[in-house]
Motif scaffolding. Sequence first.
Motif, PDB file in Angstrom:
ATOM      1  N   TRP A   1       0.826  -1.207   0.000  1.00 55.42           N
ATOM      2  CA  TRP A   1       0.000   0.000   0.000  1.00 55.42           C
ATOM      3  C   TRP A   1       0.862   1.261   0.000  1.00 55.42           C
ATOM      4  O   TRP A   1       0.640   2.202  -0.773  1.00 55.42           O
ATOM      5  CB  TRP A   1      -0.946  -0.024   1.197  1.00 55.42           C
ATOM      6  CG  TRP A   1      -2.037   1.022   1.140  1.00 55.42           C
ATOM      7  CD1 TRP A   1      -2.207   1.976   0.182  1.00 55.42           C
ATOM      8  CD2 TRP A   1      -3.106   1.201   2.055  1.00 55.42           C
ATOM      9  NE1 TRP A   1      -3.314   2.747   0.446  1.00 55.42           N
ATOM     10  CE2 TRP A   1      -3.880   2.291   1.597  1.00 55.42           C
ATOM     11  CE3 TRP A   1      -3.486   0.551   3.227  1.00 55.42           C
ATOM     12  CZ2 TRP A   1      -5.005   2.734   2.282  1.00 55.42           C
ATOM     13  CZ3 TRP A   1      -4.615   0.994   3.908  1.00 55.42           C
ATOM     14  CH2 TRP A   1      -5.363   2.080   3.427  1.00 55.42           C
TER      15      TRP A   1
ATOM     16  N   VAL B   1      -4.334   8.168  -1.750  1.00 53.78           N
ATOM     17  CA  VAL B   1      -4.562   7.065  -0.805  1.00 53.78           C
ATOM     18  C   VAL B   1      -5.622   6.104  -1.347  1.00 53.78           C
ATOM     19  O   VAL B   1      -5.451   4.881  -1.313  1.00 53.78           O
ATOM     20  CB  VAL B   1      -4.977   7.610   0.571  1.00 53.78           C
ATOM     21  CG1 VAL B   1      -5.466   6.482   1.477  1.00 53.78           C
ATOM     22  CG2 VAL B   1      -3.812   8.337   1.233  1.00 53.78           C
ATOM     23  N   LYS B   2      -6.720   6.639  -1.856  1.00 55.57           N
ATOM     24  CA  LYS B   2      -7.795   5.783  -2.369  1.00 55.57           C
ATOM     25  C   LYS B   2      -7.338   5.009  -3.599  1.00 55.57           C
ATOM     26  O   LYS B   2      -7.607   3.806  -3.721  1.00 55.57           O
ATOM     27  CB  LYS B   2      -9.014   6.638  -2.705  1.00 55.57           C
ATOM     28  CG  LYS B   2      -9.704   7.241  -1.487  1.00 55.57           C
ATOM     29  CD  LYS B   2     -10.867   8.146  -1.895  1.00 55.57           C
ATOM     30  CE  LYS B   2     -11.491   8.805  -0.673  1.00 55.57           C
ATOM     31  NZ  LYS B   2     -12.577   9.744  -1.049  1.00 55.57           N
TER      32      LYS B   2
ATOM     33  N   SER C   1      -4.255   4.148  -4.511  1.00 58.67           N
ATOM     34  CA  SER C   1      -3.269   3.127  -4.144  1.00 58.67           C
ATOM     35  C   SER C   1      -3.910   1.984  -3.375  1.00 58.67           C
ATOM     36  O   SER C   1      -3.479   0.830  -3.482  1.00 58.67           O
ATOM     37  CB  SER C   1      -2.146   3.757  -3.318  1.00 58.67           C
ATOM     38  OG  SER C   1      -2.655   4.377  -2.150  1.00 58.67           O
ATOM     39  N   PHE C   2      -4.953   2.276  -2.603  1.00 56.14           N
ATOM     40  CA  PHE C   2      -5.649   1.217  -1.864  1.00 56.14           C
ATOM     41  C   PHE C   2      -6.353   0.249  -2.817  1.00 56.14           C
ATOM     42  O   PHE C   2      -6.331  -0.971  -2.609  1.00 56.14           O
ATOM     43  CB  PHE C   2      -6.658   1.828  -0.892  1.00 56.14           C
ATOM     44  CG  PHE C   2      -7.447   0.802  -0.138  1.00 56.14           C
ATOM     45  CD1 PHE C   2      -6.852   0.020   0.843  1.00 56.14           C
ATOM     46  CD2 PHE C   2      -8.803   0.620  -0.394  1.00 56.14           C
ATOM     47  CE1 PHE C   2      -7.577  -0.935   1.539  1.00 56.14           C
ATOM     48  CE2 PHE C   2      -9.539  -0.327   0.299  1.00 56.14           C
ATOM     49  CZ  PHE C   2      -8.931  -1.103   1.273  1.00 56.14           C
TER      50      PHE C   2
ATOM     51  N   THR D   1      -3.786  -2.027  -4.192  1.00 52.21           N
ATOM     52  CA  THR D   1      -3.369  -2.998  -3.171  1.00 52.21           C
ATOM     53  C   THR D   1      -4.355  -4.138  -3.066  1.00 52.21           C
ATOM     54  O   THR D   1      -3.968  -5.309  -2.917  1.00 52.21           O
ATOM     55  CB  THR D   1      -3.220  -2.292  -1.810  1.00 52.21           C
ATOM     56  OG1 THR D   1      -2.297  -1.206  -1.930  1.00 52.21           O
ATOM     57  CG2 THR D   1      -2.724  -3.260  -0.757  1.00 52.21           C
TER      58      THR D   1
END
Length: 608
Positions: free
Chosen positions: A347, A397-398, A400-401, A404
């Motif tokens: 992440w 962040v969203k 890359s999440f 992941t």
Amino acid sequence: MFIGGYAVVAGSAERLVLGYDSFGNICGRKNTPVEGANLSGLDMTNKKYVFFLNSCSLEIQSLKISSLSLCVSSCPQEQLNSLEDLQSFARNNGSFLCVYNLNVSSYTLNPKEAQLCPTLPVPPSKSFPLFNRCVPQHPECYSKYASFLISMVNEMDVFHRILSGILAGRDTVIALSILALAFSLILVLTFRFIQTLLVHILIALVVFGLLFVSGVLWWLYYDYRNDPSTELETEKENVKFLLGYAIFSTIVTVVLLFLIFVLRKRLQFAVQLFQIVGKIIGRIPFLLFQPLWTFLILIVFWIFWVAVLLSLGTAGTAQSTSGGQVEYRALSGICYMAWYHFVGLIWTSEFILACQQMVIAGAVVTCYFNRNKNSPPPHPVLSSISVLFCYHLGTAVKGSFLITILRIPRIVLLGLYNVLYQKKNAKCLFNCCFWCVCCQESCLRCFNQHAYTTTAVNGTNFCTSAKDAVSILAKNSAKLTSISCFGDFLLFLGKVFVVCFTVFGGLMAFNYHRELQAWVVPLLLVGFFAYLMSHSFLSVFEVTADAMFLCFAIDMETNDGSAEKPYFVDQELLTFVSQSNQLTEGQKHRSTRPFQDNEDGIELQPMV
């Protein structure tokens, strides 16, 4: 961060790397005392090797060697037959083979020397490269010593076997990472000043690398499988993983060779594409250096991640036992924390790369929607970084999440392959699931990148930008795909080039260090790091091209080429797109719209 802080406090990576004696002292460093152990807390800076007093008859309890061990400065090179020989060896070499509180002058006088000194005769020994043990060289002693180590390593859980492999090959992993960095820098310069000849050379090297790595993997699998000395569980795991790597590499090679053959006639088109992208990058100061900062941040994070992983593997409490000795008791639940830590690796790495993509997309958007092409906006990269940290970290962040979520199943499938490879039906199911996950991840990466570009244009959040990007791509997907398809494929070949030759170097390096090493996992990490490095550097061209074409689509949607709403696109890009889409000769004027009109489409306002 909590996991990292806890692991560093509760664990000691040096204990696993350097080894320790029966009194809790880590060899090769200064130590702190353990309550109840009088011989703990000693300075072992010059004593780097672990020596067992009864190396010919080791005792193991609960996967640990219970025989008395000491830290010594050197291993005895010759057989020592008497206490006088022990005393002479200590005085001549400064290496004391009896318990620390026994003075060297008392070796022949103390009535308890049988319990405080090694069992006689002491066989000649040699420092072993794994964990700095003194390994006896006498055939009979070596056989017993090796059998104990084999049984102990075979009964270790996978997590600790992986740690031992990483530690044993840590220098090789670092060297291979530097090699991947060098390859990535070479490719950046190649794509920046790309010509048709360079494209042919790159494709030839990729084809050679794919065939060569596949052949080496099959050769190593055959060599390991027919090696009669394969006894360790780690060596058996190496054989299984080598088969998985060989099959996967062969499949990838066949698919890529087919795609290269199909797309071979569009080489000149790819050269033109990267020449236009190179000019855009040349208009944006320091954009080409952006991956260097990303790489440095990734290196710092990876070092921290590996340090925490090693600390997790050694997390435990030191407790004194009867006789003043010390044993380390592992904490429960460490393996679950290791899995959590592994998810954090993926992440966080993807988040760092997402930030780079947003910075590049923001800089490209700022320069594209600039009326005066001869006077680019000042400091577009710094402006994009400022906007990212002030407003759009949540978007990174969203995105890359989501990556992941899809990447973890792919890695889990690779890890389960050694269980399923013997079953034909399970093997077919594995291949289907694996390629399905890979395709989904690739599509999601492309989708995220367009969402980042739309965020840079409108300043909206991730979900809104994703919806707007889908709307634009749905209307122009066929044309956009035909334009950027081969360019993305050529960049992917560049990443394959870096991974292939880095993995080949890893195969050659790890093959010379077979003893007690689960090197398939370090090799997988090397491939993962090589791909991230190459992706980090080459993504400058990929993100620039994708952002440029999405900006072009938005430009065509929101403007009509009239005096009131002129296009932002320059003539060179417009001509290139027109040629790529095989426009008719009647559509030569700038007011001609290569994309289908959409009067009621979403109004996306360019950022100024």
